[in-house]
Design a protein around this motif. Structure first.
Motif, PDB file in Angstrom:
ATOM      1  N   GLN A  12       7.044 -26.887   3.366  1.00  0.00           N
ATOM      2  CA  GLN A  12       7.058 -26.224   4.664  1.00  0.00           C
ATOM      3  C   GLN A  12       8.185 -26.759   5.550  1.00  0.00           C
ATOM      4  O   GLN A  12       8.881 -25.983   6.227  1.00  0.00           O
ATOM      5  N   LYS A  70       5.323 -16.894   3.441  1.00  0.00           N
ATOM      6  CA  LYS A  70       4.214 -17.103   4.382  1.00  0.00           C
ATOM      7  C   LYS A  70       3.346 -18.309   4.033  1.00  0.00           C
ATOM      8  O   LYS A  70       2.269 -18.490   4.595  1.00  0.00           O
ATOM      9  N   PHE A  71       3.803 -19.133   3.078  1.00  0.00           N
ATOM     10  CA  PHE A  71       3.068 -20.349   2.688  1.00  0.00           C
ATOM     11  C   PHE A  71       1.675 -20.029   2.146  1.00  0.00           C
ATOM     12  O   PHE A  71       0.764 -20.848   2.239  1.00  0.00           O
ATOM     13  N   GLN A  72       1.506 -18.832   1.578  1.00  0.00           N
ATOM     14  CA  GLN A  72       0.227 -18.470   0.974  1.00  0.00           C
ATOM     15  C   GLN A  72       0.135 -18.946  -0.470  1.00  0.00           C
ATOM     16  O   GLN A  72      -0.910 -18.823  -1.106  1.00  0.00           O
ATOM     17  N   ALA A  73       1.216 -19.483  -0.975  1.00  0.00           N
ATOM     18  CA  ALA A  73       1.262 -20.062  -2.314  1.00  0.00           C
ATOM     19  C   ALA A  73       2.274 -21.198  -2.275  1.00  0.00           C
ATOM     20  O   ALA A  73       2.937 -21.422  -1.257  1.00  0.00           O
ATOM     21  N   LYS A  74       2.368 -21.929  -3.369  1.00  0.00           N
ATOM     22  CA  LYS A  74       3.382 -22.972  -3.446  1.00  0.00           C
ATOM     23  C   LYS A  74       4.771 -22.332  -3.366  1.00  0.00           C
ATOM     24  O   LYS A  74       4.980 -21.207  -3.828  1.00  0.00           O
ATOM     25  N   TRP A  78       6.335 -19.056  -5.457  1.00  0.00           N
ATOM     26  CA  TRP A  78       7.037 -17.934  -4.824  1.00  0.00           C
ATOM     27  C   TRP A  78       8.413 -17.722  -5.454  1.00  0.00           C
ATOM     28  O   TRP A  78       8.804 -16.591  -5.777  1.00  0.00           O
ATOM     29  N   GLU A 167      -4.168 -19.232 -12.396  1.00  0.00           N
ATOM     30  CA  GLU A 167      -3.962 -18.629 -11.075  1.00  0.00           C
ATOM     31  C   GLU A 167      -2.483 -18.628 -10.694  1.00  0.00           C
ATOM     32  O   GLU A 167      -1.956 -17.623 -10.190  1.00  0.00           O
ATOM     33  N   GLU A 168      -1.786 -19.739 -10.944  1.00  0.00           N
ATOM     34  CA  GLU A 168      -0.364 -19.821 -10.618  1.00  0.00           C
ATOM     35  C   GLU A 168       0.449 -18.848 -11.468  1.00  0.00           C
ATOM     36  O   GLU A 168       1.376 -18.193 -10.976  1.00  0.00           O
ATOM     37  N   GLN A 171      -0.026 -15.403 -10.204  1.00  0.00           N
ATOM     38  CA  GLN A 171       0.758 -15.162  -8.989  1.00  0.00           C
ATOM     39  C   GLN A 171       2.220 -14.893  -9.329  1.00  0.00           C
ATOM     40  O   GLN A 171       2.857 -14.015  -8.733  1.00  0.00           O
TER      41      GLN A 171
END
Length: 204
Positions: A12, A70-74, A78, A167-168, A171
């Protein structure tokens, strides 16, 4: 050896530094994600001459669209998603298949009982002879994996080499978790068939 000054900087913080005008911070983003980007590009793109251009395109897209993260994932996930989609666009443009089109679509319900996948090479109590055997087997596996369709090569790399979760991977690829598991199961099954066809059992 002490950590580098930037090693404790969060994703971030790096993103905010870049967006604030510190473009040098983007180099740290590259360092943190280049392993994943390289694996994806190498597994999905067979033509070596095209790989550097695709990797460069990935980071140009990441830099251009960083404000939309949007920092909704690593951050690595992304960037991995950008890489996967860029490679996918390349394959479509070249009219290359991602997976055998003759295969039926995955039945995610069939994966209910498959909670996890075993390692590609089973562990053992190591000794020099066993280590040599494992090295040989790893080399054989590497050759066989490269003969798989791009999607199968990619999923095996993400799961077994990058050690990403379902999950990763879902994504990154925009595939449902169950589909990821199903394709991984198919990839391992096809890999086993190829190995048994190419080598005698006693040679493995």
């Amino acid at each position: 050896m002490s950590d580098s000054p930037t090693s404790s900087v969060t994703d971030q913080q790096l993103v905010r530094q870049v967006l604030a005008g510190n473009t040098a911070a983007f180099g740290q983003i590259v360092q943190r994600t280049e392993g994943l980007v390289t694996q994806l590009v190498f597994k999905m793109i067979r033509h070596p001459a095209d790989r550097p251009d695709i990797a460069q395109e990935v980071y140009l897209k990441a830099f251009k669209n960083l404000a939309g993260f949007k920092f909704q994932a690593k951050l690595s996930t992304w960037v991995g998603q950008i890489t996967y989609n860029t490679c996918l666009h390349y394959l479509e443009k070249k009219q290359l298949v991602l997976v055998d089109p003759a295969e039926p679509p995955p039945d995610d319900a069939a994966e209910e009982g498959r909670r996890s996948l075993p390692p590609l090479v089973a562990g053992s109590d190591y000794n020099p002879e066993a280590a040599l055997f494992d090295n040989d087997l790893t080399a054989i596996l590497g050759v066989a994996i490269e003969q798989l369709p791009p999607l199968y090569r990619t999923l095996i790399s993400l799961y077994h080499q990058q050690e990403l979760s379902y999950e990763e991977i879902a994504q990154i690829t925009s595939l449902p978790d169950g589909t990821v598991k199903n394709y991984l199961f198919r990839a391992r099954k096809l890999l086993k068939q190829q190995l048994l066809t190419r080598y005698q059992r006693q040679d493995l």
